[in-house]
Design an enzyme around this catalytic site. Sequence first.
Site, PDB file in Angstrom:
ATOM      1  N   ASP A 132      42.358  35.267  70.671  1.00  0.00           N
ATOM      2  CA  ASP A 132      41.121  35.954  70.313  1.00  0.00           C
ATOM      3  C   ASP A 132      39.881  35.074  70.469  1.00  0.00           C
ATOM      4  OD1 ASP A 132      39.619  38.111  69.355  1.00  0.00           O
ATOM      5  OD2 ASP A 132      39.764  37.455  67.284  1.00  0.00           O
ATOM      6  N   CYS A 186      50.595  58.810  69.737  1.00  0.00           N
ATOM      7  CA  CYS A 186      49.575  59.296  68.796  1.00  0.00           C
ATOM      8  C   CYS A 186      49.666  60.822  68.639  1.00  0.00           C
ATOM      9  CB  CYS A 186      48.176  58.915  69.281  1.00  0.00           C
ATOM     10  SG  CYS A 186      47.745  57.189  68.998  1.00  0.00           S
ATOM     11  N   CYS A 189      47.515  63.679  66.358  1.00  0.00           N
ATOM     12  CA  CYS A 189      46.939  63.064  65.149  1.00  0.00           C
ATOM     13  C   CYS A 189      45.518  62.567  65.405  1.00  0.00           C
ATOM     14  CB  CYS A 189      47.820  61.899  64.697  1.00  0.00           C
ATOM     15  SG  CYS A 189      47.195  61.037  63.240  1.00  0.00           S
ATOM     16  N   CYS A 192      42.593  58.604  62.229  1.00  0.00           N
ATOM     17  CA  CYS A 192      41.653  57.485  62.344  1.00  0.00           C
ATOM     18  C   CYS A 192      40.245  57.978  62.651  1.00  0.00           C
ATOM     19  CB  CYS A 192      42.124  56.492  63.402  1.00  0.00           C
ATOM     20  SG  CYS A 192      42.361  57.188  65.057  1.00  0.00           S
ATOM     21  N   CYS A 196      36.885  57.549  59.784  1.00  0.00           N
ATOM     22  CA  CYS A 196      35.886  56.492  59.998  1.00  0.00           C
ATOM     23  C   CYS A 196      34.540  56.917  59.408  1.00  0.00           C
ATOM     24  CB  CYS A 196      35.739  56.196  61.486  1.00  0.00           C
ATOM     25  SG  CYS A 196      34.517  54.905  61.821  1.00  0.00           S
ATOM     26  N   CYS A 212      30.764  50.089  64.248  1.00  0.00           N
ATOM     27  CA  CYS A 212      31.964  49.748  63.467  1.00  0.00           C
ATOM     28  C   CYS A 212      31.603  48.887  62.251  1.00  0.00           C
ATOM     29  CB  CYS A 212      32.938  48.999  64.377  1.00  0.00           C
ATOM     30  SG  CYS A 212      34.469  48.524  63.579  1.00  0.00           S
ATOM     31  N   CYS A 239      37.077  45.749  58.145  1.00  0.00           N
ATOM     32  CA  CYS A 239      37.398  47.104  57.697  1.00  0.00           C
ATOM     33  C   CYS A 239      38.810  47.442  58.171  1.00  0.00           C
ATOM     34  CB  CYS A 239      36.402  48.112  58.279  1.00  0.00           C
ATOM     35  SG  CYS A 239      36.763  49.830  57.830  1.00  0.00           S
ATOM     36  N   CYS A 242      40.769  52.623  59.609  1.00  0.00           N
ATOM     37  CA  CYS A 242      41.478  53.340  60.682  1.00  0.00           C
ATOM     38  C   CYS A 242      42.927  52.886  60.813  1.00  0.00           C
ATOM     39  CB  CYS A 242      40.736  53.221  62.011  1.00  0.00           C
ATOM     40  SG  CYS A 242      40.735  51.568  62.731  1.00  0.00           S
ATOM     41  N   CYS A 246      46.540  55.350  59.474  1.00  0.00           N
ATOM     42  CA  CYS A 246      47.437  55.620  60.609  1.00  0.00           C
ATOM     43  C   CYS A 246      48.871  55.837  60.113  1.00  0.00           C
ATOM     44  CB  CYS A 246      47.403  54.450  61.585  1.00  0.00           C
ATOM     45  SG  CYS A 246      48.542  54.658  62.980  1.00  0.00           S
TER      46      CYS A 246
END
Length: 307
Positions: A132, A186, A189, A192, A196, A212, A239, A242, A246
């Site tokens: 990252d 997914c 669904c 998420c 938000c 975000c 945060c 989301c 799930c």
Amino acid sequence: MIQNREKYTHFIKSEASRLGFLSCGISKAGFLEAEAPRLESWLKNQRHGEMSYMDNHFDKRLNPILLVDGARSVISLLLNYYPSENQIDDTYKISKYAYGQDYHIVIKEKIKELLDSIQTEIGAVNGRAFVDSAPVLDKAWAAKSGLGWIGKNSNLLTKSVGSFYFIAELIVDLDLEYDQATTDHCGSCTACIDSCPTSAIIAPYVVDGSKCISYFTIELKNNIPQEFKGKLDDWAFGCDICQDVCPWNRFSKAHNEPLFNPNPDLLSKTKKDWIEISEDVFKKVFANSAIKRTKFNGLQRNIKFLE
């Protein structure tokens, strides 16, 4: 040669498991053709807000061969961070990934050990770790390596464990056996998207980073826009909304990495404690935490905005 690829691949995956990684998948290094137009569109529409670094190294983000000379394989690794206990109710919230020590340091040490093992077992292998902190499309490579699919919230999702894990890569100049991508699960669904509070998921699989909560509380250096007052749901750093909603995260299990165990002071802090936190306490409690990234002044700004 094929025999060697099988042997080396088995060794690498066994070592990754020994080092505590949740799973390991491998892809052939090359240009990410499908991701190129998506990334270009995302940047063109300013979905990255003030994260100007996202504009840099466009070609390198899409092609690991430009990052590591002679790159042949991208080894994707997942490391679980789901905690066994959470903060108290009615407090200013911190994203679960930041409960323990800074993941950059923890994971880099593990990957360094993995590369050392590879070089000891196989010989002169050139490799570079990415956690990252470089222009690598982590989720795209992990999905390509069969470790999960990219969900409607743009996170990597895995049927057996959800999404509370870090993604890292080791890019090497070694031919290995390659995994196949999995399918999207997914379905219909939209949990998420519906949950938000800042409407950052503007369409299935498309997140406007500039809306975000994680962006506001970590990346944004200027003041949080007033139009989002009352919409941050008490999140002071990052945060998890989301992810929390799930359905696949009902399969999340607590990690077993001691370095990710939270500082007890973090879990028990009330809103009053957060408001009154001094810089000295901040430095002491978060000395080895990813939370220091927002700095003391940034955390203060976030909390004042939430009051």
